[in-house]
Structures are given as structure tokens and as C-alpha cells.
Scaffold this motif. Structure first.
Motif, mmCIF file in Angstrom:
data_model
loop_
_atom_site.group_PDB
_atom_site.id
_atom_site.type_symbol
_atom_site.label_atom_id
_atom_site.label_comp_id
_atom_site.label_asym_id
_atom_site.label_seq_id
_atom_site.Cartn_x
_atom_site.Cartn_y
_atom_site.Cartn_z
ATOM 1 N N SER A 1 1.140 -1.564 0.363
ATOM 2 C CA SER A 1 -0.527 -0.077 0.033
ATOM 3 C C SER A 1 1.130 1.317 -0.012
ATOM 4 C CB SER A 1 -1.020 -0.646 1.122
ATOM 5 O OG SER A 1 -0.009 -0.162 2.014
ATOM 6 N N ASP A 2 2.095 1.376 -0.031
ATOM 7 C CA ASP A 2 3.203 1.751 0.421
ATOM 8 C C ASP A 2 4.152 2.010 -0.968
ATOM 9 O OD1 ASP A 2 4.935 4.079 0.583
ATOM 10 O OD2 ASP A 2 5.013 3.524 2.358
ATOM 11 N N THR A 3 4.689 1.987 -1.955
ATOM 12 C CA THR A 3 5.310 0.940 -2.650
ATOM 13 C C THR A 3 6.389 2.415 -2.561
ATOM 14 O OG1 THR A 3 4.532 2.391 -4.169
ATOM 15 C CG2 THR A 3 3.566 0.760 -4.388
ATOM 16 N N THR A 4 6.703 3.562 -1.352
ATOM 17 C CA THR A 4 8.573 3.838 -1.120
ATOM 18 C C THR A 4 8.729 3.538 0.044
ATOM 19 O OG1 THR A 4 7.012 5.820 -0.206
ATOM 20 C CG2 THR A 4 7.493 5.292 -2.986
ATOM 21 N N GLY A 5 7.233 2.789 0.553
ATOM 22 C CA GLY A 5 8.587 2.080 2.214
ATOM 23 C C GLY A 5 9.604 0.889 2.227
ATOM 24 N N ALA A 6 9.642 1.242 3.196
ATOM 25 C CA ALA A 6 10.672 0.149 3.825
ATOM 26 C C ALA A 6 10.237 -1.518 2.553
ATOM 27 C CB ALA A 6 11.141 -0.209 5.460
ATOM 28 N N SER A 7 11.591 -2.223 2.729
ATOM 29 C CA SER A 7 11.866 -3.310 1.222
ATOM 30 C C SER A 7 12.836 -4.253 3.375
ATOM 31 C CB SER A 7 13.222 -3.336 0.843
ATOM 32 O OG SER A 7 14.177 -3.188 0.737
ATOM 33 N N ALA A 8 12.891 -5.747 2.527
ATOM 34 C CA ALA A 8 13.338 -6.120 3.572
ATOM 35 C C ALA A 8 14.927 -5.991 3.642
ATOM 36 C CB ALA A 8 13.168 -7.740 2.950
ATOM 37 N N LEU A 9 15.146 -5.407 2.634
ATOM 38 C CA LEU A 9 16.858 -5.005 2.591
ATOM 39 C C LEU A 9 17.228 -3.116 3.107
ATOM 40 C CD1 LEU A 9 17.864 -5.675 -1.113
ATOM 41 C CD2 LEU A 9 18.433 -7.177 0.589
ATOM 42 N N GLN A 10 15.509 -2.484 3.596
ATOM 43 C CA GLN A 10 16.540 -2.173 4.308
ATOM 44 C C GLN A 10 17.434 -1.354 5.256
ATOM 45 O OE1 GLN A 10 13.678 1.407 3.016
ATOM 46 N NE2 GLN A 10 15.122 2.364 3.986
ATOM 47 N N ASP A 11 17.788 -0.334 4.928
ATOM 48 C CA ASP A 11 19.367 -0.032 5.607
ATOM 49 C C ASP A 11 20.401 -1.682 6.086
ATOM 50 O OD1 ASP A 11 18.825 2.531 5.699
ATOM 51 O OD2 ASP A 11 16.999 2.000 7.258
ATOM 52 N N LYS A 12 20.221 -2.440 5.331
ATOM 53 C CA LYS A 12 20.974 -3.242 5.440
ATOM 54 C C LYS A 12 22.383 -3.256 5.602
ATOM 55 C CE LYS A 12 18.598 -6.445 7.353
ATOM 56 N NZ LYS A 12 18.347 -6.926 8.753
ATOM 57 N N ILE A 13 23.642 -3.737 6.131
ATOM 58 C CA ILE A 13 24.767 -3.748 5.703
ATOM 59 C C ILE A 13 25.089 -4.467 4.402
ATOM 60 C CG2 ILE A 13 27.187 -3.372 6.768
ATOM 61 C CD1 ILE A 13 25.498 -2.622 9.393
ATOM 62 N N VAL A 14 26.702 -4.783 3.755
ATOM 63 C CA VAL A 14 26.346 -5.517 2.790
ATOM 64 C C VAL A 14 27.682 -5.478 2.167
ATOM 65 C CG1 VAL A 14 25.580 -6.262 0.630
ATOM 66 C CG2 VAL A 14 23.958 -4.752 1.919
ATOM 67 N N THR A 15 28.549 -6.910 2.169
ATOM 68 C CA THR A 15 29.653 -6.716 1.694
ATOM 69 C C THR A 15 29.563 -8.071 0.606
ATOM 70 O OG1 THR A 15 31.690 -6.402 1.937
ATOM 71 C CG2 THR A 15 30.986 -8.142 2.590
ATOM 72 N N ILE A 16 30.107 -7.494 -0.654
ATOM 73 C CA ILE A 16 30.335 -8.181 -1.594
ATOM 74 C C ILE A 16 31.552 -8.768 -2.289
ATOM 75 C CG2 ILE A 16 30.155 -8.389 -4.718
ATOM 76 C CD1 ILE A 16 27.440 -6.926 -2.613
ATOM 77 N N SER A 17 31.590 -9.962 -2.303
ATOM 78 C CA SER A 17 32.818 -11.058 -3.104
ATOM 79 C C SER A 17 32.695 -11.253 -4.207
ATOM 80 C CB SER A 17 33.468 -11.904 -1.631
ATOM 81 O OG SER A 17 34.153 -11.570 -0.252
ATOM 82 N N SER A 18 33.978 -11.455 -5.045
ATOM 83 C CA SER A 18 33.634 -12.291 -5.620
ATOM 84 C C SER A 18 34.620 -13.483 -6.454
ATOM 85 C CB SER A 18 33.266 -11.913 -6.880
ATOM 86 O OG SER A 18 33.360 -11.804 -7.928
ATOM 87 N N VAL A 19 34.362 -14.720 -6.389
ATOM 88 C CA VAL A 19 35.019 -15.681 -7.214
ATOM 89 C C VAL A 19 34.725 -15.365 -9.094
ATOM 90 C CG1 VAL A 19 36.236 -17.937 -7.454
ATOM 91 C CG2 VAL A 19 35.760 -16.548 -6.019
ATOM 92 N N ALA A 20 36.175 -15.297 -10.106
ATOM 93 C CA ALA A 20 35.574 -14.753 -11.275
ATOM 94 C C ALA A 20 36.911 -14.698 -12.053
ATOM 95 C CB ALA A 20 34.645 -13.909 -11.174
ATOM 96 N N ASN A 21 37.533 -15.551 -12.901
ATOM 97 C CA ASN A 21 38.360 -14.971 -13.994
ATOM 98 C C ASN A 21 38.351 -14.106 -14.585
ATOM 99 O OD1 ASN A 21 39.531 -16.647 -13.803
ATOM 100 N ND2 ASN A 21 39.015 -18.335 -15.593
ATOM 101 N N GLY A 22 37.835 -12.246 -14.040
ATOM 102 C CA GLY A 22 38.561 -11.376 -14.903
ATOM 103 C C GLY A 22 36.862 -10.527 -14.101
ATOM 104 N N GLY A 23 36.658 -8.998 -14.279
ATOM 105 C CA GLY A 23 35.622 -8.723 -14.456
ATOM 106 C C GLY A 23 35.190 -7.887 -13.092
ATOM 107 N N HIS A 24 36.414 -7.989 -12.210
ATOM 108 C CA HIS A 24 35.751 -7.611 -10.771
ATOM 109 C C HIS A 24 35.343 -6.763 -11.070
ATOM 110 C CE1 HIS A 24 38.145 -11.464 -9.350
ATOM 111 N NE2 HIS A 24 37.023 -11.304 -9.146
ATOM 112 N N GLU A 25 36.524 -5.866 -11.527
ATOM 113 C CA GLU A 25 35.969 -3.960 -11.377
ATOM 114 C C GLU A 25 34.964 -2.850 -11.818
ATOM 115 O OE1 GLU A 25 37.468 -2.267 -9.111
ATOM 116 O OE2 GLU A 25 38.998 -3.987 -9.316
ATOM 117 N N PRO A 26 34.063 -4.151 -12.721
ATOM 118 C CA PRO A 26 32.885 -3.996 -13.242
ATOM 119 C C PRO A 26 31.833 -4.700 -12.738
ATOM 120 C CG PRO A 26 34.167 -4.212 -15.392
ATOM 121 C CD PRO A 26 35.106 -4.911 -13.563
ATOM 122 N N LEU A 27 31.819 -5.310 -12.340
ATOM 123 C CA LEU A 27 30.795 -5.539 -11.477
ATOM 124 C C LEU A 27 31.292 -5.588 -9.914
ATOM 125 C CD1 LEU A 27 29.472 -9.035 -10.469
ATOM 126 C CD2 LEU A 27 31.140 -9.594 -8.939
#
Length: 181
Positions: A99-125
Motif C-alpha cells: 500500500s506504500d510502494t516507497t516503504g521499507a523493504s527487507a533490505l532497508q538499511d541492511k549492511i552489505v559486502t561483496i566478494s567475487s570469484v571469477a576469471n575477470g571483470g571484478h571491477e565492472p562487477l
């Protein structure tokens, strides 16, 4: 003890990103509890499904809501965020109260970090994640860690991570925990 939710972006059994997640879990041992999100049944996002979100989406949302932080282990697909991971984030970023599409989501204000294993493309990712994460109202923390697949892993299936990269993952774990205080 803080609850860190791991989202492994490759659903392949024994994936290199899952192997890295296991190494990160060791870096958090005794400092936080780790759970892995099972998101293999999350369907392609559709507003036709949104009002009565499937059980797999509800379960994912509940896991995110219960987490103090999220650590995504993402492969690189065509120098970008894998479509399946983006789809999951699309579902999780939608308002919990429609009823409020601008309201909080499950991700609201969550702290997130990213790691990646790949042969390349880390910077664009990482650039793509750095653009997306604030837009979906999360807070990115720590230096993202990119790791290349050791050549023999293609035959053995075993990811070998250099000591300097393991130290980077440990520093990333510490930054994630520090941000949850």
C-alpha cells in the motif's frame, strides 16, 4: 552474536563462490553466526506475483530481516551482476507493504559486502554493485574482494585462495562486523 546472511550467487554444487563463502565463514568463526540463504526456488520477478509473493520469496525476506548483515559471493557474468542475483535483489528490494510502494523493504538499511570469484571483470562487477546497493537502500561496507580462479581448479574443482586474498577476506569480515555495532 551477530547473524550474517551469506548469499552465494552461484547455485552450482561446489561452486567456487560457495567455496570462498566457506573460507569467509571461517574468518567469522566465534565472532558471528552464519546462515546461507537458500534462494534457488525464487521465481523471476513479476508484479503479477508480487501481491501474493511465493513462499520462496517470503522465506528469503524473513532470512534477510533476521540478518544483521549480508555478504554476497557473486560470480561475474558478462562483466556484470548475474541476472539471477539481480532478480533476487529485485524481489528483496520491493516494499513489504504494497500500500506504500516507497516503504521499507527487507533490505532497508541492511549492511552489505561483496566478494567475487571469477576469471575477470571484478571491477565492472563491483562498480555495478556500488551503483545498485545505495539505490536499494542498503549500506555497502568494507573493501570488496575479487579473487581469480586458480587454473587447476577447472580440473580439480577446488578453489585455492592465496594468503593475501584470505587476509583481505578476513579484513572484510572485520569491517562487516564493525559496521553492525
Amino acid at each position: 552474536m551477530k547473524n550474517i546472511l551469506f548469499v552465494v550467487g552461484s547455485l552450482r554444487q561446489g561452486s567456487f563462490n560457495h567455496q570462498l563463502a566457506e573460507k569467509a565463514e571461517k574468518a567469522l568463526e566465534g565472532k558471528a553466526s552464519v546462515t546461507y540463504l537458500n534462494w534457488k526456488d525464487v521465481p523471476v520477478f513479476s508484479q503479477d506475483l508480487e501481491a501474493n509473493a511465493p513462499a520462496s520469496v517470503q522465506t528469503a525476506r524473513e532470512a534477510v530481516l533476521a540478518a544483521d548483515a549480508i555478504w554476497i559471493f557473486s560470480p561475474v557474468y558478462n562483466f556484470a551482476i548475474p541476472g539471477s542475483v539481480k532478480n533476487l535483489l529485485d524481489w528483496l528490494s520491493r516494499a513489504l507493504d504494497l500500500s506504500d510502494t516507497t516503504g521499507a523493504s527487507a533490505l532497508q538499511d541492511k549492511i552489505v559486502t561483496i566478494s567475487s570469484v571469477a576469471n575477470g571483470g571484478h571491477e565492472p562487477l563491483f562498480a555495478a554493485y556500488n551503483a545498485l546497493l545505495p539505490f536499494i537502500r542498503t549500506q555497502a561496507v568494507g573493501d570488496f574482494t575479487g579473487i581469480s580462479v586458480n587454473p587447476e581448479a577447472w580440473g580439480t574443482g577446488e578453489l585455492v585462495v592465496a594468503e593475501d586474498k584470505l587476509a583481505a577476506v578476513a579484513a572484510q569480515a572485520d569491517a562487516l562486523l564493525e559496521a553492525t555495532k
